[in-house]
Scaffold this motif. Structure first.
Motif, mmCIF file in Angstrom:
data_model
loop_
_atom_site.group_PDB
_atom_site.id
_atom_site.type_symbol
_atom_site.label_atom_id
_atom_site.label_comp_id
_atom_site.label_asym_id
_atom_site.label_seq_id
_atom_site.Cartn_x
_atom_site.Cartn_y
_atom_site.Cartn_z
ATOM 1 N N TYR A 9 0.848 -1.180 0.000
ATOM 2 C CA TYR A 9 0.000 0.000 0.000
ATOM 3 C C TYR A 9 0.891 1.240 0.000
ATOM 4 N N VAL A 10 0.393 2.330 -0.574
ATOM 5 C CA VAL A 10 1.164 3.567 -0.658
ATOM 6 C C VAL A 10 1.501 4.050 0.751
ATOM 7 N N GLY A 11 2.756 4.381 0.962
ATOM 8 C CA GLY A 11 3.241 4.832 2.259
ATOM 9 C C GLY A 11 3.815 3.715 3.117
ATOM 10 N N GLU A 12 3.574 2.461 2.725
ATOM 11 C CA GLU A 12 4.117 1.332 3.489
ATOM 12 C C GLU A 12 5.635 1.431 3.538
ATOM 13 N N LYS A 13 6.205 1.100 4.706
ATOM 14 C CA LYS A 13 7.657 1.148 4.898
ATOM 15 C C LYS A 13 8.149 -0.183 5.442
ATOM 16 N N GLY A 14 9.383 -0.477 5.129
ATOM 17 C CA GLY A 14 10.021 -1.664 5.678
ATOM 18 C C GLY A 14 11.452 -1.351 6.053
ATOM 19 N N THR A 15 11.888 -1.906 7.167
ATOM 20 C CA THR A 15 13.272 -1.766 7.598
ATOM 21 C C THR A 15 13.929 -3.128 7.502
ATOM 22 N N ARG A 16 15.098 -3.154 6.934
ATOM 23 C CA ARG A 16 15.868 -4.381 6.776
ATOM 24 C C ARG A 16 17.263 -4.141 7.344
ATOM 25 N N PRO A 17 18.032 -5.204 7.581
ATOM 26 C CA PRO A 17 19.400 -5.000 8.096
ATOM 27 C C PRO A 17 20.277 -4.164 7.155
ATOM 28 N N TRP A 18 19.998 -4.216 5.853
ATOM 29 C CA TRP A 18 20.793 -3.491 4.861
ATOM 30 C C TRP A 18 20.342 -2.048 4.657
ATOM 31 N N GLY A 19 19.114 -1.701 5.113
ATOM 32 C CA GLY A 19 18.590 -0.362 4.871
ATOM 33 C C GLY A 19 17.090 -0.314 5.059
ATOM 34 N N GLU A 20 16.401 0.419 4.170
ATOM 35 C CA GLU A 20 14.952 0.561 4.295
ATOM 36 C C GLU A 20 14.317 0.834 2.934
ATOM 37 N N GLN A 22 10.328 2.253 1.015
ATOM 38 C CA GLN A 22 9.004 2.848 1.177
ATOM 39 C C GLN A 22 8.283 2.810 -0.160
ATOM 40 N N VAL A 23 7.005 2.454 -0.126
ATOM 41 C CA VAL A 23 6.184 2.432 -1.333
ATOM 42 C C VAL A 23 5.736 3.861 -1.639
ATOM 43 N N LEU A 24 6.062 4.328 -2.846
ATOM 44 C CA LEU A 24 5.716 5.684 -3.269
ATOM 45 C C LEU A 24 4.436 5.731 -4.094
ATOM 46 N N ASP A 25 4.191 4.683 -4.894
ATOM 47 C CA ASP A 25 3.035 4.704 -5.792
ATOM 48 C C ASP A 25 2.658 3.282 -6.174
ATOM 49 N N LEU A 26 1.385 3.106 -6.492
ATOM 50 C CA LEU A 26 0.860 1.832 -6.988
ATOM 51 C C LEU A 26 0.022 2.101 -8.228
ATOM 52 N N GLN A 27 0.163 1.260 -9.204
ATOM 53 C CA GLN A 27 -0.671 1.264 -10.401
ATOM 54 C C GLN A 27 -1.001 -0.195 -10.696
ATOM 55 N N SER A 28 -1.866 -0.420 -11.659
ATOM 56 C CA SER A 28 -2.155 -1.794 -12.048
ATOM 57 C C SER A 28 -0.862 -2.449 -12.523
ATOM 58 N N HIS A 29 -0.443 -3.522 -11.868
ATOM 59 C CA HIS A 29 0.752 -4.286 -12.226
ATOM 60 C C HIS A 29 2.068 -3.571 -11.943
ATOM 61 N N VAL A 30 2.052 -2.444 -11.196
ATOM 62 C CA VAL A 30 3.270 -1.674 -10.944
ATOM 63 C C VAL A 30 3.314 -1.206 -9.489
ATOM 64 N N VAL A 31 4.482 -1.373 -8.861
ATOM 65 C CA VAL A 31 4.762 -0.809 -7.537
ATOM 66 C C VAL A 31 6.039 0.020 -7.675
ATOM 67 N N VAL A 32 6.016 1.243 -7.136
ATOM 68 C CA VAL A 32 7.191 2.112 -7.149
ATOM 69 C C VAL A 32 7.649 2.288 -5.710
ATOM 70 N N LYS A 33 8.913 1.941 -5.455
ATOM 71 C CA LYS A 33 9.488 2.045 -4.111
ATOM 72 C C LYS A 33 10.732 2.921 -4.149
ATOM 73 N N LYS A 34 11.027 3.533 -3.001
ATOM 74 C CA LYS A 34 12.331 4.169 -2.793
ATOM 75 C C LYS A 34 13.106 3.252 -1.862
ATOM 76 N N LEU A 35 14.328 2.892 -2.242
ATOM 77 C CA LEU A 35 15.199 2.068 -1.410
ATOM 78 C C LEU A 35 16.370 2.905 -0.931
#
Length: 124
Positions: A9-20, A22-35
């Motif tokens: 979902y837009v705004g969802e965030k995840g933290t991992r040992p390597w970094g983090e 965040q979901v920036l946008d969703l479209q049909s068949h497309v997810v845009v994240k910032k890593l």
């Protein structure tokens, strides 16, 4: 393309040992994240069965392995990681690495990660 299954979902965030990420946008068949990959961090050696990814570097220098090819990408450069390709992203620098990841496919979820090697003992 047929109906998609997106579990983000837009705004969802995840933290991992390597970094983090965040979901920036969703479209049909497309997810845009910032890593954001911390200095010295790297994601697991992995592949996806249901999606292709495009990585676009926005800060720092990325070391990318895609199958048997290894390359370094600077700001503004990008690479397409085809579905089924063995890949890994790492930051060998002293500053954070930031990139935009565009996932394209019918199934877009964290469950579509098959790990082969991991610095943080997250093998399936």
């Amino acid at each position: 393309m047929k109906e998609s299954c997106i579990t983000y979902y837009v705004g969802e965030k995840g933290t991992r040992p390597w970094g983090e990420w965040q979901v920036l946008d969703l479209q049909s068949h497309v997810v845009v994240k910032k890593l954001l990959v911390y200095p010295g961090g790297r994601i697991s050696l992995q592949r996806h069965q249901h999606r292709t990814e495009r990585w676009i570097v926005t800060e720092g220098v990325a070391k990318v392995r895609c199958d048997n090819n290894v390359m370094h990408l600077s700001v503004g450069e990008s690479i397409v990681i085809p579905s089924g390709s063995l890949h890994r992203l790492s930051n060998q620098g002293t500053a954070p690495l930031a990139l935009i990841e565009v996932q394209i496919g019918k199934i877009l979820s964290e469950e579509d990660i098959e790990r082969f090697a991991d610095d943080y003992d997250r093998l399936d």
